[in-house]
Design an enzyme around this catalytic site. Structure first.
Site, mmCIF file in Angstrom:
data_model
loop_
_atom_site.group_PDB
_atom_site.id
_atom_site.type_symbol
_atom_site.label_atom_id
_atom_site.label_comp_id
_atom_site.label_asym_id
_atom_site.label_seq_id
_atom_site.Cartn_x
_atom_site.Cartn_y
_atom_site.Cartn_z
ATOM 1 N N HIS A 7 0.859 -1.262 0.132
ATOM 2 C CA HIS A 7 0.145 0.118 -0.072
ATOM 3 C C HIS A 7 0.759 1.251 -0.095
ATOM 4 O O HIS A 7 0.546 2.219 -0.758
ATOM 5 C CB HIS A 7 -0.732 0.046 1.007
ATOM 6 C CG HIS A 7 -1.888 1.250 1.091
ATOM 7 N ND1 HIS A 7 -2.691 1.336 0.185
ATOM 8 C CD2 HIS A 7 -1.988 2.154 2.019
ATOM 9 C CE1 HIS A 7 -3.402 2.566 0.415
ATOM 10 N NE2 HIS A 7 -2.827 3.045 1.577
ATOM 11 N N LYS A 64 -9.791 11.512 -2.660
ATOM 12 C CA LYS A 64 -10.647 10.730 -1.866
ATOM 13 C C LYS A 64 -10.504 11.015 -0.262
ATOM 14 O O LYS A 64 -9.392 11.301 0.173
ATOM 15 C CB LYS A 64 -10.390 9.150 -2.019
ATOM 16 C CG LYS A 64 -11.102 8.203 -1.269
ATOM 17 C CD LYS A 64 -10.655 6.729 -1.300
ATOM 18 C CE LYS A 64 -9.690 6.330 -0.944
ATOM 19 N NZ LYS A 64 -9.329 4.869 -1.251
ATOM 20 N N SER A 102 -11.312 -3.617 -1.928
ATOM 21 C CA SER A 102 -11.817 -4.555 -0.919
ATOM 22 C C SER A 102 -13.318 -4.110 -0.737
ATOM 23 O O SER A 102 -14.008 -5.066 -1.356
ATOM 24 C CB SER A 102 -11.200 -3.347 0.345
ATOM 25 O OG SER A 102 -11.633 -4.276 1.607
ATOM 26 N N THR A 103 -14.005 -3.344 -0.274
ATOM 27 C CA THR A 103 -15.617 -3.100 -0.229
ATOM 28 C C THR A 103 -15.980 -2.743 -1.470
ATOM 29 O O THR A 103 -17.220 -2.731 -1.872
ATOM 30 C CB THR A 103 -15.828 -2.327 1.071
ATOM 31 O OG1 THR A 103 -15.443 -0.994 0.465
ATOM 32 C CG2 THR A 103 -15.527 -2.292 2.398
ATOM 33 N N GLY A 104 -15.121 -2.316 -2.269
ATOM 34 C CA GLY A 104 -15.540 -1.600 -3.654
ATOM 35 C C GLY A 104 -16.212 -0.231 -3.799
ATOM 36 O O GLY A 104 -16.349 0.415 -4.807
HETATM 37 C C1 R5P Z 1 -6.626 2.887 0.090
HETATM 38 O O1 R5P Z 1 -6.641 3.938 -0.049
HETATM 39 C C2 R5P Z 1 -6.389 1.597 -1.042
HETATM 40 O O2 R5P Z 1 -5.419 2.172 -1.828
HETATM 41 C C3 R5P Z 1 -7.815 1.446 -1.483
HETATM 42 O O3 R5P Z 1 -8.174 2.645 -2.311
HETATM 43 C C4 R5P Z 1 -8.905 0.890 -0.590
HETATM 44 O O4 R5P Z 1 -8.133 -0.045 0.134
HETATM 45 C C5 R5P Z 1 -9.967 0.513 -1.310
HETATM 46 O O5 R5P Z 1 -10.849 -0.046 -0.494
HETATM 47 P P1 R5P Z 1 -12.405 -0.113 -0.696
HETATM 48 O O6 R5P Z 1 -12.679 -1.238 -1.883
HETATM 49 O O7 R5P Z 1 -13.227 -0.532 0.361
HETATM 50 O O8 R5P Z 1 -12.916 1.337 -1.205
#
Ligand code: R5P
Length: 292
Positions: free
Chosen positions: A127, A189, A220-222
């Site tokens: 990450h 974001k 992860s959760t999208g």
């Molecule tokens: C965090 O900043 C990572 O780069 C991903 O953007 C994040 O883990 C995505 O998570 P989710 O799919 O739950 O939004």
């Protein structure tokens, strides 16, 4: 050099071993009735450079514990050097104390890897690469983005446009767009540190009548992808492809993304799933050739 794979990592272990033209070995393992792991090396590790390939997701706590047990034991059994190959490094996202009193999980995982005598860690699209600086061992962070870009080329997309859903993904968007010889943009974001909810600030980007690739290290959760896809959908009727190295794709993530306009989801086998279209085995083999 001896390649050993942990429970659940046979496919990747065998692929890497074939590419390096060596034999891959598994370990003897079972789960005791109370849930604890039993593991036994079946080969003599004395004076060997041991490459230990072990997926640490899903069940990251269990898998990390198994990894620590194996690395510790390998040194106990006389291995000269140990190389841990962990395609997806769990806990890497908690790399800072965002709120007072929080655990910095990534740092603790690094300390534990050091404590069991790990000489080298090989991982992929961690990450934050900076977070590896606190590890007291050699670390190699590989990028799966060129593999994903080459795969995307085969899809014959219409004037592909690469979008990074946040600043952290810009480095990946730059790399993929340069391989695809196209342009990219990024959004901003914000994640609520308590609820985990994601809010995205958009800027006007020239998507027009183009296929859009939304690119991230992890899905992860999208939610991150879905937020971006909803905006993209209002600006183009063409394909919206979600692409990542690590497809955790938890629970309703696929549904969330598809309902937001995502037409295809692509990941690597850094976490094997039905979304895995490219194998990270080749970049791991190349890295091992250079290191050993
Ligand atoms: C965090 O900043 C990572 O780069 C991903 O953007 C994040 O883990 C995505 O998570 P989710 O799919 O739950 O939004």
């Amino acid at each position: 050099m001896m390649i050993v794979y942990g429970a659940g990592s046979e496919e990747l272990g065998v692929k890497i071993a074939e590419q390096l033209q060596v034999k891959a070995r598994g370990v003897e393992s079972k789960i005791f009735p109370d849930g604890e792991s039993y593991i036994r090396f079946t080969e003599n590790l004395e004076d060997q450079d041991l490459i230990l390939i072990h997926y640490c997701y899903p069940q990251q706590d269990k898998k990390l514990m198994e990894l620590f047990l194996m690395l510790d034991t390998a040194k106990d059994l006389g291995a000269k050097r140990t190389v841990a190959v962990i395609p997806y490094l769990p806990y890497a996202r908690q790399d800072k104390r965002f709120r007072p009193g929080e655990v910095v999980s990534n740092k603790s995982v690094g300390r534990l890897l050091g404590a069991v005598g790990t000489d080298i860690l090989i991982t992929i699209d961690v990450h934050s690469e900076d977070s590896l600086k606190s590890f007291s061992l050699q670390t190699v962070n590989l990028s799966a983005m060129p593999l994903l870009a080459e795969y995307l080329k085969t899809l014959k997309l219409t004037r592909p446009y690469v979008l990074a859903p946040d600043r952290g993904a810009v480095i990946h968007a730059q790399l993929v767009s340069s391989i695809l010889k196209t342009d990219y943009a990024h959004f901003e974001k914000h994640r609520d540190r308590v609820t985990g909810d994601v809010v995205t600030d958009y800027k006007d980007v020239g998507i027009g009548d183009r296929d859009v690739i939304i690119l991230d290290d992890i899905i992860s959760t999208g939610s991150t992808i879905a937020n971006v896809a909803k905006v993209v959908r209002s600006k183009t009727a063409r394909k919206i492809i979600a692409v990542c190295t690590h497809g955790l794709i938890i629970g309703e993530a696929e549904k969330t993304m598809r309902e937001s306009g995502v037409t295809d989801i692509i990941s690597t086998d850094a976490i094997p799933s039905k979304f895995s279209r490219v194998s990270v085995s080749t970049i791991i083999s190349e890295a091992l050739r250079k290191i050993l």
